[in-house]
Design an enzyme around this catalytic site. Structure first.
Site, PDB file in Angstrom:
ATOM      1  N   GLU A  34       0.674  -1.125   0.089  1.00 19.62           N
ATOM      2  CA  GLU A  34       0.157  -0.116   0.061  1.00 19.62           C
ATOM      3  C   GLU A  34       0.934   1.179   0.046  1.00 19.62           C
ATOM      4  O   GLU A  34       1.971   1.295   0.991  1.00 19.62           O
ATOM      5  CB  GLU A  34      -0.852   0.090   1.326  1.00 19.62           C
ATOM      6  N   ARG A 263       5.770 -13.021  10.008  1.00 18.82           N
ATOM      7  CA  ARG A 263       6.435 -11.612   9.343  1.00 18.82           C
ATOM      8  C   ARG A 263       7.574 -11.729  10.061  1.00 18.82           C
ATOM      9  O   ARG A 263       7.979 -12.432  11.003  1.00 18.82           O
ATOM     10  CB  ARG A 263       5.501 -10.610   9.592  1.00 18.82           C
ATOM     11  N   LYS A 273       4.459   0.980   9.989  1.00 22.40           N
ATOM     12  CA  LYS A 273       4.642   2.005   9.169  1.00 22.40           C
ATOM     13  C   LYS A 273       4.010   3.357  10.025  1.00 22.40           C
ATOM     14  O   LYS A 273       4.470   4.546   9.688  1.00 22.40           O
ATOM     15  CB  LYS A 273       3.795   2.002   8.026  1.00 22.40           C
TER      16      LYS A 273
HETATM   17  P1  ATP Z   1       1.689  -2.032   8.315  1.00 22.05           P
HETATM   18  O1  ATP Z   1       3.101  -1.826   8.689  1.00 22.05           O
HETATM   19  O2  ATP Z   1       0.990  -0.904   8.657  1.00 22.05           O
HETATM   20  O3  ATP Z   1       1.051  -3.081   9.023  1.00 22.05           O
HETATM   21  P2  ATP Z   1       2.109  -3.380   6.053  1.00 22.05           P
HETATM   22  O4  ATP Z   1       3.419  -3.505   6.434  1.00 22.05           O
HETATM   23  O5  ATP Z   1       1.227  -4.584   6.050  1.00 22.05           O
HETATM   24  O6  ATP Z   1       1.401  -2.232   6.888  1.00 22.05           O
HETATM   25  P3  ATP Z   1       1.675  -3.390   3.075  1.00 22.05           P
HETATM   26  O7  ATP Z   1       2.048  -2.443   2.327  1.00 22.05           O
HETATM   27  O8  ATP Z   1       0.296  -3.762   3.147  1.00 22.05           O
HETATM   28  O9  ATP Z   1       1.873  -2.955   4.769  1.00 22.05           O
HETATM   29  O10 ATP Z   1       2.606  -4.492   2.968  1.00 22.05           O
HETATM   30  C1  ATP Z   1       2.795  -5.198   1.724  1.00 22.05           C
HETATM   31  C2  ATP Z   1       3.376  -6.534   1.958  1.00 22.05           C
HETATM   32  O11 ATP Z   1       4.374  -6.580   2.795  1.00 22.05           O
HETATM   33  C3  ATP Z   1       2.296  -7.446   2.666  1.00 22.05           C
HETATM   34  O12 ATP Z   1       1.976  -8.473   1.925  1.00 22.05           O
HETATM   35  C4  ATP Z   1       2.641  -7.799   3.954  1.00 22.05           C
HETATM   36  O13 ATP Z   1       2.331  -9.073   4.376  1.00 22.05           O
HETATM   37  C5  ATP Z   1       4.116  -7.516   3.840  1.00 22.05           C
HETATM   38  N1  ATP Z   1       5.015  -7.289   4.911  1.00 22.05           N
HETATM   39  C6  ATP Z   1       4.542  -6.438   5.579  1.00 22.05           C
HETATM   40  N2  ATP Z   1       5.324  -6.341   6.741  1.00 22.05           N
HETATM   41  C7  ATP Z   1       6.112  -7.528   6.759  1.00 22.05           C
HETATM   42  C8  ATP Z   1       7.004  -7.946   7.386  1.00 22.05           C
HETATM   43  N3  ATP Z   1       7.567  -7.440   8.678  1.00 22.05           N
HETATM   44  N4  ATP Z   1       7.619  -9.248   7.239  1.00 22.05           N
HETATM   45  C9  ATP Z   1       7.233 -10.002   6.206  1.00 22.05           C
HETATM   46  N5  ATP Z   1       6.413  -9.435   5.275  1.00 22.05           N
HETATM   47  C10 ATP Z   1       5.765  -8.353   5.521  1.00 22.05           C
END
Ligand code: ATP
Ligand code: MG
Length: 561
Positions: A34, A263, A273
């Site tokens: 996003e 994650r 974020k």
């Molecule tokens: P927020 O930090 O607000 O929860 P987000 O990290 O989920 O947001 P997105 O832009 O939706 O933000 O993430 C894009 C992709 O990256 C998603 O498929 C998410 O699952 C993956 N992702 C985000 N954070 C992690 C992480 N710490 N480890 C592995 N994958 C991640």
């Protein structure tokens, strides 16, 4: 078994089976950020997984899409889109022609919503946000059905049309799926599919004032792009029944499968974020690309090589276990790469003057110094050497501890790549008690030769010519937080910001040539650490500004132990 097969994780197993059984002819994955912030090291794990799988299966025509999940106009911005594109490229991945924006599918989402209404599977709910929330129930109690749940198709279609036309204010109505208010899975209790937001969208402008919810839009995006395996993090596990419901009940051209993995969490940093945005907005850091941030742009600016990040992401592995990885593991991967690739240079951070009293006044010569002692093929470079030099203040001790092999009264030490020098005297400032100058004799004929008989020399120190050095600014970076788990800190994550995470040194002495390097040039300052010409602040030809990439050793390990 080949190395590839040995390290196969459960997701790669599933994909290999699907190819072997003929369920799929190839694999299509996606990375769907996003654009509401910069990418961080957690995203790198997801990127390496989805793009990595596409690369490994390239022979079958596999590919990975970069898709902006830009369905919420409130927080999204073109700046984030641009940074994400740059970061994924920098990490070393390529989406070819497959760059997509979920906002280009708004018509399709809308068609699907209308279809659900026509099939009696969605309705417009005019309860307030609070009423909807209260009606959801909880883990022990079922939800209550909305009084608007059994509206006629015609009425629903008409109301939804009004929502789309902008005739309904924000919050006054939502479109909900009609599933099961008694489902043990809260996500299945008539989840919202569309909400009203009167806001301008970075791609579609004023065209829409209703926007789809993530759980509705995401499976449709995947299906529309013929994604075979939609890989996401574990928090979406409970949403999978809804994902499958949407795919089952909407007109889709393909059936994607969602698979979740845990994650990445790292010690000594935060990854949400929202928190990263707060650090930027409240100016605890200089921006998203501050070298202390866990963002990819911060790591790039700091000099972390993308290969080290990829190695790190592969190393942490793909599982369903929740865990936390030590920051030291990432830092180790960075050192491993830089030790092999970084050319060596000389810099004196805390300069102390040495005068070679037997060296001719005004004389100078050039000595050959190895560019990388680990790699003979890196060759040598010439460094000027004269009567006056700078050495590191800590490389001279009047009253040294045991096993101190650097310069001491009456002792000898080698100038790396140059002569052995022998202490003959020093000057102490009467007021401060600090040594201001050390006097030495150089021993002729000792370049590249052993110490002459009777001279003990057990160490080599770095140095630069005083006459020909360049003054520079050096920024020393350390971890941004002092606590292993800032998210869990009692006073909140800001309470454990490391006050010493940035130290700016002025008057650092660099060997000549470093003033001319391009921003991003990275080297090892011998015996100190890895440094790079700051991507943002350094300008060739002006006073150099270097930023510390990482020290030679893990300074946190001994603190903990
Ligand atoms: P927020 O930090 O607000 O929860 P987000 O990290 O989920 O947001 P997105 O832009 O939706 O933000 O993430 C894009 C992709 O990256 C998603 O498929 C998410 O699952 C993956 N992702 C985000 N954070 C992690 C992480 N710490 N480890 C592995 N994958 C991640
Ligand atoms: Mg998210």
């Amino acid at each position: 078994m080949s190395k590839e097969q040995q390290k196969r994780d459960f997701i790669r197993e599933i994909i290999a089976e699907d190819l072997a059984s003929g369920k799929h002819q190839t694999t299509v994955t996606r990375f769907p950020p996003e654009p509401n912030g910069y990418l961080h090291i957690g995203h790198a794990k997801a990127i390496c997984l989805s793009f990595g799988i596409a690369r490994e299966n390239a022979a079958t025509g596999a590919r990975c899409h970069l898709r902006f999940d830009d369905t919420n106009p409130a927080k999204e911005d073109q700046e984030y889109v641009d940074s994400i594109i740059a970061d994924v490229r920098w990490l070393g991945f390529d989406w070819g022609e497959h760059l997509y924006y979920a906002s280009n599918y708004f018509d399709y989402f809308y068609e699907c919503a209308v279809k659900l209404i026509e099939d009696g599977k969605a309705y417009v709910d005019e309860q307030s946000v609070e009423e909807v929330r209260a009606g959801r129930g909880n883990l022990t109690e079922p939800g209550a059905e909305s009084p608007y749940r059994d509206r006629s198709r015609e009425e629903n279609l008409e109301l939804f049309e009004k929502m789309k036309a902008g005739e309904v204010p924000d919050g006054k109505a939502v479109l909900r799926a009609k599933i099961d208010m008694a489902s043990p899975n809260l996500n299945m209790r008539d989840p919202a599919l569309y909400r009203i937001i009167h806001a301008s969208h970075h791609n579609t402008g004023e065209a829409w004032c209703i926007y789809p919810m993530y759980d509705f839009a995401h499976p449709l995006e995947d299906a529309k792009e013929h994604i075979t395996h939609s890989l996401c993090t574990l928090e979406f596990e409970d949403h999978r029944p809804l994902y499958d419901w949407v795919v089952r009940n909407c007109p889709v051209p393909a059936v994607p499968r969602q698979i979740e993995f845990s994650r990445l969490n790292l010690t000594y940093t935060v990854m949400s974020k929202r928190k990263l945005l707060q650090l930027v907005q409240e100016k605890h850091v200089s921006g998203w690309d501050d070298p202390r941030m866990p963002t990819l742009s911060g790591m790039r600016r700091r000099g972390y090589p993308p290969a080290a990040i990829r190695t790190f992401c592969e190393g942490v592995g793909i599982t369903k276990f929740k865990g936390i990885t030590d920051m030291a593991v990432l830092e180790h991967a960075v050192r491993e790469v830089l030790n092999k690739t970084a050319p060596r240079r000389m810099a004196v951070l805390d300069p102390l003057k040495v005068v070679l009293v037997n060296y001719p006044e005004g004389g100078s010569e050039e000595v050959d110094v190895q560019n990388n002692p680990e790699d003979p093929e890196a060759g040598t470079r010439k460094l000027p050497l004269g009567r006056e030099l700078w050495i590191e203040r800590e490389d001279f001790e009047i009253d040294p501890p045991k096993k101190y092999f650097r310069l001491r009264p009456d002792g000898a030490v080698r100038l790396r790549g140059g002569y052995i020098i022998k202490h003959v005297g020093h000057v102490v400032d009467a007021v401060t008690g600090q040594v201001t100058e050390v006097h030495c004799e150089f021993l002729p004929g000792t370049i590249g030769e052993n110490a002459p008989e009777g001279v003990v020399c057990k160490a080599a120190i770095h140095w630069v010519s005083a006459e020909q050095s360049r003054d520079a600014e050096v920024r020393l970076y350390d971890r941004l937080f002092t606590a292993e788990d800032p998210d869990g800190a009692e006073g909140g994550f800001l309470s454990c910001l490391n006050p010493d995470s940035l130290k700016v040194l002025q008057g650092v002495k660099l060997e000549p040539g470093l003033e001319a390097v391009e921003p991003g040039f990275l080297c090892q300052f011998e015996r100190i650490g890895y440094f790079s010409a700051d991507c943002v602040l350094h300008r060739p030809g002006e006073e150099p500004i270097f930023c510390q990439t990482i020290g030679l050793r893990d300074s946190w390990a001994k603190q903990k132990g």
